[in-house]
Design an enzyme around this catalytic site. Structure first.
Site, PDB file in Angstrom:
ATOM      1  CG  HIS A 130      -1.974  -9.257 -14.491  1.00 32.21           C
ATOM      2  ND1 HIS A 130      -0.904  -9.596 -13.685  1.00 32.21           N
ATOM      3  CD2 HIS A 130      -3.074  -9.795 -13.889  1.00 32.21           C
ATOM      4  CE1 HIS A 130      -1.335 -10.300 -12.657  1.00 32.21           C
ATOM      5  NE2 HIS A 130      -2.652 -10.432 -12.746  1.00 32.21           N
ATOM      6  CD  GLU A 131      -6.700  -9.581 -14.776  1.00 33.28           C
ATOM      7  OE1 GLU A 131      -6.932 -10.797 -14.680  1.00 33.28           O
ATOM      8  OE2 GLU A 131      -6.348  -8.892 -13.800  1.00 33.28           O
ATOM      9  CG  HIS A 134      -4.207 -14.483 -14.522  1.00 36.32           C
ATOM     10  ND1 HIS A 134      -3.447 -15.300 -13.709  1.00 36.32           N
ATOM     11  CD2 HIS A 134      -4.292 -13.290 -13.880  1.00 36.32           C
ATOM     12  CE1 HIS A 134      -3.084 -14.624 -12.621  1.00 36.32           C
ATOM     13  NE2 HIS A 134      -3.582 -13.407 -12.708  1.00 36.32           N
ATOM     14  CD  GLU A 200      -2.639 -12.598  -9.320  1.00 35.81           C
ATOM     15  OE1 GLU A 200      -2.354 -11.529  -9.915  1.00 35.81           O
ATOM     16  OE2 GLU A 200      -3.669 -13.249  -9.570  1.00 35.81           O
TER      17      GLU A 200
END
Length: 306
Positions: A130-131, A134, A200
Site C-alpha cells: 500500500h505504501e 502511494h 487511500e
C-alpha cells in the site's frame, strides 16, 4: 474512477481559490497569498521526507539491521517497478506505517515497532505494498499541490481584508466578507481531505495488486484500526498535520467517512479489498511460504532490527 474524482476535486479547489480571491482581495491579494503558500509548500515538498521522518523519530535500517523488513520491501518494490526506497522503523507501540518522499527516486517507507509485532508477514507485506502504491502514484505530489491551494485559500481568508478592495475597487458586503473568510478555508480543508481519502482507496487497490493478496491487506487494516483505537500515538497527537500520511488515521481511530476525516471508513476499505480478492481469486494466496508466522517478534517489544 478515483483519478477522475481526484481531478474533479482539485479543479473544485482551484475554482474555490479563484472565487475567494475575487471576493476578498482582488488580483493583488490573490497573488500575494499564492506566493506565500507556494513558498511554504515548496519548502515542505523538497524536505517532506526529512521533516516527516524526523517528526516521528524514525531511524533508518538496512539489510543487516532489519533483514526481513528490508528484504520484503525490496521484493515488493521490484514487483511494483520502483527503485528501492529507504526503510525506516519508528519506535512506537501503535501499529501504523506511512510513505514519504517527493518522487520514487527520493522515497522512504516507515513502519512502527507496533505494526511489526502485530501483523503476520503477509499482512505486513500488504501494508508495505500500500505504501509503495502511494509512491508509484506520486500521491505526495498530488497532496502537495492541494496543500498549496488550501494554504493559499486560508491565507486569503485570514488576511483578505488587508489586501485591498474587491472587484473594480469595490469592497463586498462586510457580512459576505466575514462569511467567506470563515467558510472558504473550511471548504478548502474539506476538499483537501476528500482528495486524501480518494488516494487511500487507490493505494489499497494497487497495493493489493502489488502484494498479490488484497485479503491480507484487508486483515491488516482491521488489526491496525483496532490497535489505533486502543493505543495512543502521542507524537502524532502533538503533530496532527502528519496524520494523513499514515495508512490509518493515528489520532483517534476515527473510521467514519465524514467530511473532516483524512481517511476513508475502514470497513469500506476492507469491503473493497475483499471484492478485489474475490475478483483476483487470491483470497488464500500468500506473499511467501510460511507467512503465517510473524518473524518480527509477535508480542515482543524488540525485533530483528536490533
Amino acid at each position: 474512477m478515483n483519478y477522475i474524482k481526484t481531478g474533479m476535486l482539485m479543479a473544485a479547489l482551484t475554482a474555490l481559490f479563484g472565487v475567494v480571491g475575487y471576493l476578498l482581495a482582488g488580483a493583488s491579494g490573490m497573488a500575494i497569498a499564492l506566493a506565500i503558500a507556494v513558498a511554504t509548500n515548496l519548502f515542505s515538498y523538497w524536505n517532506s521526507d526529512r521533516l516527516a521522518l524526523a517528526a516521528h523519530n524514525a531511524h533508518e535500517v538496512d539489510e543487516r539491521s532489519a533483514p526481513e523488513l528490508y528484504g520484503m520491501v525490496r521484493t515488493l518494490a521490484q514487483r511494483a517497478g520502483l527503485p528501492m526506497p529507504r526503510v525506516y522503523i519508528i519506535d512506537e507501540d501503535q501499529p501504523n506505517a506511512f510513505a514519504t518522499g517527493r518522487n520514487p527516486q527520493n522515497a522512504a517507507v516507515a513502519a512502527t515497532t507496533g505494526i511489526l509485532r502485530t501483523l503476520s508477514y503477509d499482512e505486513l507485506a500488504g501494508v508495505m505494498a500500500h505504501e509503495l502504491a502511494h509512491i508509484r502514484n506520486h500521491d505526495t505530489l498530488t497532496m502537495t499541490i492541494t496543500a498549496t491551494m488550501a494554504g493559499a485559500i486560508s491565507t486569503i481568508g485570514s488576511f483578505g481584508m488587508l489586501f485591498g478592495g474587491g472587484h473594480n475597487g469595490n469592497r463586498p458586503n462586510p457580512i459576505v466578507q466575514i462569511l467567506v473568510m470563515i467558510l472558504a478555508p473550511l471548504a478548502a480543508t474539506i476538499i483537501q481531505m476528500a482528495i486524501s481519502r480518494s488516494r487511500e482507496y487507490e493505494a489499497d487497490r494497487l497495493g493489493g495488486e502489488i502484494c498479490g493478496n488484497p485479503a491480507a491487506l484487508a486483515d491488516a487494516l482491521a488489526k491496525i484500526a483496532g490497535g489505533v483505537a486502543h493505543i495512543p500515538n502521542e507524537t502524532a497527537e502533538a503533530k496532527p498535520a502528519t496524520a494523513h500520511m499514515f495508512i490509518i488515521n493515528p489520532l483517534s481511530g476515527r473510521g467514519m467517512d465524514s467530511l473532516f476525516s483524512t481517511h476513508p471508513d475502514t470497513g469500506n476499505r476492507i469491503a473493497a479489498l475483499m471484492e478485489q480478492a474475490r475478483a483476483m481469486g487470491a483470497a488464500g494466496a500468500s506473499f511467501s511460504r510460511g507467512a503465517a508466522a510473524n518473524p518480527f517478534g509477535a508480542g515482543r517489544r524488540s525485533g530483528p532490527w536490533g
